[in-house]
Enzyme design. Structure first.
Site, PDB file in Angstrom:
ATOM      1  N   LYS A  83       0.857  -1.185   0.000  1.00  0.00           N
ATOM      2  CA  LYS A  83       0.000   0.000   0.000  1.00  0.00           C
ATOM      3  C   LYS A  83       0.896   1.239   0.000  1.00  0.00           C
ATOM      4  O   LYS A  83       1.783   1.375   0.863  1.00  0.00           O
ATOM      5  CB  LYS A  83      -0.844  -0.035   1.280  1.00  0.00           C
ATOM      6  CG  LYS A  83      -2.271   0.430   1.126  1.00  0.00           C
ATOM      7  CD  LYS A  83      -2.998   0.172   2.452  1.00  0.00           C
ATOM      8  CE  LYS A  83      -4.433   0.608   2.399  1.00  0.00           C
ATOM      9  NZ  LYS A  83      -5.077   0.520   3.714  1.00  0.00           N
TER      10      LYS A  83
HETATM   11  O1  G3P Z   1      -7.845   1.343   5.567  1.00  0.00           O
HETATM   12  C1  G3P Z   1      -8.277   2.574   5.147  1.00  0.00           C
HETATM   13  C2  G3P Z   1      -9.676   2.964   5.553  1.00  0.00           C
HETATM   14  O2  G3P Z   1     -10.572   1.925   5.374  1.00  0.00           O
HETATM   15  C3  G3P Z   1      -9.785   3.700   6.849  1.00  0.00           C
HETATM   16  O3  G3P Z   1     -11.106   3.872   7.297  1.00  0.00           O
HETATM   17  O4  G3P Z   1     -12.769   4.546   8.999  1.00  0.00           O
HETATM   18  O5  G3P Z   1     -10.329   5.062   9.373  1.00  0.00           O
HETATM   19  O6  G3P Z   1     -11.646   6.303   7.661  1.00  0.00           O
HETATM   20  P1  G3P Z   1     -11.483   4.997   8.387  1.00  0.00           P
END
Ligand code: G3P
Length: 217
Positions: A83
């Site tokens: 990533k």
């Molecule tokens: O892994 C990236 C993403 O899914 C993060 O989600 O909820 O931290 O914005 P969030």
């Protein structure tokens, strides 16, 4: 639509993998910190627990060090997707890593133009963050729709990995606008199976069954 789970919790990953519904896993530095585990160790364990792609994120900001980190991560297992952030250096690193046959997930995507660049450098996955756009009163789902249109216009093979999903509705809407993958927190993934009328109906069936005095086994 493929389902990835967005966590570094190995118990959750194994449990969800046992359903046959899990197509991969995504992690990020915040999720690794939350797990309290050693990064390389936990990522190796996740790769052994699931057959599909496992995203592990570099932490360098310059392309050269991203490449070194990415190559080290890629050696962990065949199903690693490195990533990289959607920055100029991340795009450079993506081009080189995909050229070496490594899967790359370009993350922290917040615009259709960013997604266009990621596809042009051969990203395996682009990760537009729905929830974080909604958080600032923008339309996360509209971004998925825009990227779908652009990728289809030019027949890009980069998969749209809808990320920062917070609700079951996000999953449904991402599926409706044609995201290839949804990466979902474990609780949201489990919640997709729930419906109050299912619970109510089951309760009624079992109450009626009890009245018959019969047993199957
Ligand atoms: O892994 C990236 C993403 O899914 C993060 O989600 O909820 O931290 O914005 P969030």
């Amino acid at each position: 639509m493929k389902f990835f789970v967005d966590t570094a919790d190995i118990a959750d990953i194994k449990d969800l993998a046992s359903t046959g519904l899990l197509d991969g896993v995504t992690t990020n530095p915040s999720l690794i910190a939350k797990s309290g585990r050693d990064f390389l160790e936990v990522v190796a364990e996740i790769c052994a627990a699931v057959a599909g792609p496992v995203s592990a994120e570099v932490t360098a900001l310059d392309a050269e060090t991203m490449l070194k980190e990415g190559r080290k991560l890629a050696k962990i297992a065949k199903n690693i997707a490195v990533k990289v952030p959607l920055t100029w250096d991340g795009l450079k690193a993506c081009k080189v890593l995909t050229g070496e046959g490594t899967m790359v997930n370009v993350t922290l995507c917040f615009s259709a133009n960013q997604a266009l660049l990621a596809a042009k450098v051969g990203a395996t996955f682009i990760s537009p963050f729905i929830g974080r756009l909604d958080d600032i009163n923008l339309d996360g789902m509209e971004l998925i729709h825009e990227i779908r249109t652009i990728y289809d216009n030019y027949e890009f093979s980069t998969e749209i990995l809808a990320a920062s999903i917070r609700t079951a509705n996000h999953v449904k809407e991402a599926a409706m606008v044609g995201a290839d993958v949804a990466t979902v927190p474990p609780a949201v993934l489990r919640g997709l199976a729930s419906h109050p009328l299912t619970d109510k109906g089951l309760e009624q069936f079992l109450a009626d069954w009890k009245k018959t005095g019969q047993k199957i086994l």
